[in-house]
Design a protein around this motif. Structure first.
Motif, PDB file in Angstrom:
ATOM      1  N   UNK A  17       0.844  -1.268  -0.076  1.00 13.64           N
ATOM      2  CA  UNK A  17      -0.011  -0.045   0.025  1.00 13.64           C
ATOM      3  C   UNK A  17       0.819   1.105   0.091  1.00 13.64           C
ATOM      4  N   UNK A  18       1.996   1.250   0.774  1.00 14.15           N
ATOM      5  CA  UNK A  18       2.746   2.349   0.940  1.00 14.15           C
ATOM      6  C   UNK A  18       3.605   2.752  -0.413  1.00 14.15           C
ATOM      7  N   UNK A  19       3.984   1.610  -0.799  1.00 13.03           N
ATOM      8  CA  UNK A  19       4.759   1.676  -2.403  1.00 13.03           C
ATOM      9  C   UNK A  19       3.955   1.985  -3.531  1.00 13.03           C
ATOM     10  N   UNK A  20       2.522   1.820  -3.593  1.00  9.37           N
ATOM     11  CA  UNK A  20       1.619   2.312  -4.526  1.00  9.37           C
ATOM     12  C   UNK A  20       1.403   3.742  -4.236  1.00  9.37           C
ATOM     13  N   UNK A  21       1.262   4.320  -2.947  1.00  8.71           N
ATOM     14  CA  UNK A  21       0.943   5.757  -2.584  1.00  8.71           C
ATOM     15  C   UNK A  21       2.377   6.514  -2.938  1.00  8.71           C
ATOM     16  N   UNK A  22       3.494   5.972  -2.720  1.00  6.60           N
ATOM     17  CA  UNK A  22       4.710   6.681  -3.049  1.00  6.60           C
ATOM     18  C   UNK A  22       4.638   6.611  -4.436  1.00  6.60           C
ATOM     19  N   UNK A  23       4.255   5.837  -5.369  1.00  4.91           N
ATOM     20  CA  UNK A  23       4.204   6.024  -6.561  1.00  4.91           C
ATOM     21  C   UNK A  23       3.312   6.998  -7.280  1.00  4.91           C
ATOM     22  N   UNK A  24       2.255   7.231  -6.607  1.00  5.77           N
ATOM     23  CA  UNK A  24       1.229   8.353  -6.697  1.00  5.77           C
ATOM     24  C   UNK A  24       1.708   9.681  -6.401  1.00  5.77           C
ATOM     25  N   UNK A  25       2.559  10.201  -5.464  1.00  4.32           N
ATOM     26  CA  UNK A  25       2.835  11.284  -4.734  1.00  4.32           C
ATOM     27  C   UNK A  25       3.468  12.184  -5.742  1.00  4.32           C
ATOM     28  N   UNK A  26       4.309  11.729  -6.749  1.00  5.24           N
ATOM     29  CA  UNK A  26       5.078  12.888  -7.783  1.00  5.24           C
ATOM     30  C   UNK A  26       3.580  13.274  -8.868  1.00  5.24           C
ATOM     31  N   UNK A  27       2.758  12.669  -9.017  1.00  5.82           N
ATOM     32  CA  UNK A  27       1.468  13.269  -9.734  1.00  5.82           C
ATOM     33  C   UNK A  27       0.760  14.144  -9.126  1.00  5.82           C
ATOM     34  N   UNK A  28       0.986  14.375  -7.776  1.00  7.34           N
ATOM     35  CA  UNK A  28      -0.034  15.299  -6.981  1.00  7.34           C
ATOM     36  C   UNK A  28       0.469  16.883  -6.729  1.00  7.34           C
ATOM     37  N   UNK A  29      -0.168  17.894  -6.986  1.00  2.33           N
ATOM     38  CA  UNK A  29      -0.009  19.055  -6.707  1.00  2.33           C
ATOM     39  C   UNK A  29      -0.614  19.479  -5.204  1.00  2.33           C
ATOM     40  N   UNK A  30       0.214  19.571  -4.270  1.00  4.86           N
ATOM     41  CA  UNK A  30      -0.291  19.823  -3.046  1.00  4.86           C
ATOM     42  C   UNK A  30       0.544  20.772  -2.258  1.00  4.86           C
ATOM     43  N   UNK A  31      -0.270  21.369  -1.297  1.00  9.82           N
ATOM     44  CA  UNK A  31       0.418  22.349  -0.502  1.00  9.82           C
ATOM     45  C   UNK A  31       0.773  21.442   0.757  1.00  9.82           C
ATOM     46  N   UNK A  32       0.452  21.739   1.873  1.00  4.68           N
ATOM     47  CA  UNK A  32       0.979  21.047   2.975  1.00  4.68           C
ATOM     48  C   UNK A  32       0.492  19.591   2.933  1.00  4.68           C
ATOM     49  N   UNK A  33       1.380  18.521   3.243  1.00  6.52           N
ATOM     50  CA  UNK A  33       1.082  17.198   3.307  1.00  6.52           C
ATOM     51  C   UNK A  33       1.076  16.620   4.663  1.00  6.52           C
ATOM     52  N   UNK A  34       0.039  15.949   5.044  1.00  6.61           N
ATOM     53  CA  UNK A  34       0.050  15.378   6.219  1.00  6.61           C
ATOM     54  C   UNK A  34       0.071  13.625   6.380  1.00  6.61           C
ATOM     55  N   UNK A  35       0.959  12.929   6.500  1.00  7.17           N
ATOM     56  CA  UNK A  35       0.849  11.494   6.314  1.00  7.17           C
ATOM     57  C   UNK A  35       0.529  11.065   7.501  1.00  7.17           C
ATOM     58  N   UNK A  36      -0.477   9.954   7.273  1.00  6.02           N
ATOM     59  CA  UNK A  36      -1.061   9.316   8.515  1.00  6.02           C
ATOM     60  C   UNK A  36      -0.542   7.872   8.586  1.00  6.02           C
ATOM     61  N   UNK A  37       0.195   7.335   9.452  1.00  5.78           N
ATOM     62  CA  UNK A  37       0.599   6.005   9.625  1.00  5.78           C
ATOM     63  C   UNK A  37       0.149   5.362  10.798  1.00  5.78           C
ATOM     64  N   UNK A  38       0.208   3.991  10.901  1.00  4.68           N
ATOM     65  CA  UNK A  38      -0.163   3.380  12.069  1.00  4.68           C
ATOM     66  C   UNK A  38       0.981   3.091  13.000  1.00  4.68           C
ATOM     67  N   UNK A  39       0.586   3.375  14.280  1.00  2.00           N
ATOM     68  CA  UNK A  39       1.585   3.300  15.528  1.00  2.00           C
ATOM     69  C   UNK A  39       2.674   2.317  15.169  1.00  2.00           C
ATOM     70  N   UNK A  40       2.184   1.036  14.812  1.00  2.00           N
ATOM     71  CA  UNK A  40       3.076  -0.047  14.812  1.00  2.00           C
ATOM     72  C   UNK A  40       3.796  -0.552  13.425  1.00  2.00           C
TER      73      UNK A  40
END
Length: 171
Positions: A17-40
């Motif tokens: 899931x993370x690898x797929x999201x990382x592949x999407x990130x260069x295609x996004x035009x974003x201001x501030x980004x907040x990444x949510x991850x599980x504590x574990x």
């Protein structure tokens, strides 16, 4: 996809899931980004090329792998409470997720705030490229939210679930 003026909340899962999201990130035009991850989840945040304005927030998992369904009710409620606090504090205008169970409480929180008129947040859920014949449980839940867009990467999923958006192979 663009959220250049607002804050984009991106939910990272573990592994693929993370690898797929990382592949999407260069295609996004974003201001501030907040990444949510599980504590574990000790690895997902490190896989992202962080900008100085990025923020990482940790929340409890709704359900651990191989956790019993009975105890997952309690952990999901706790994750939902924590997610409400995170979404309220961060106030994203775009919520981007792609499959981990961690995203469901975050999306539900954004949905409730939207319905109550407290904040407007567009939810975009990108189904994993691995889902060829059926949607994941997360996607099935999010399809019920009228302002959540569920994107699929296979034409047969669009045929089976006509309310989803088919964007060819995004990832």
């Amino acid at each position: 996809m663009s959220s250049a003026d607002g804050k984009t909340m991106i939910v990272l899962g573990s592994g693929g899931h993370t690898m797929e999201m990382v592949a999407l990130l260069p295609h996004l035009e974003t201001g501030q980004r907040v990444f949510v991850v599980a504590e574990t989840d000790a690895m997902s945040s490190g896989k992202v090329d962080h900008r100085s304005t990025d923020k990482v927030v940790k929340i409890p998992r709704a359900r651990e792998v191989r956790q019993s369904w009975l105890t997952s009710v309690l952990t999901t409620l706790w994750a939902l409470i924590c997610s409400v606090m995170v979404v309220f504090r961060e106030r994203p205008s775009l919520l981007l997720c792609n499959g981990p169970g961690t995203c469901v409480p975050i999306c539900l929180s954004a949905y409730v705030f939207h319905v109550l008129g407290w904040q407007s947040c567009r939810i975009v859920y990108v189904e994993s490229v691995c889902r060829v014949e059926t949607l994941s449980l997360s996607a099935l839940i999010l399809r019920a939210m009228p302002f959540a867009d569920v994107l699929v990467q296979w034409p047969q999923l669009k045929t089976k679930y006509p309310d989803c958006v088919y964007l060819d192979r995004t990832i």
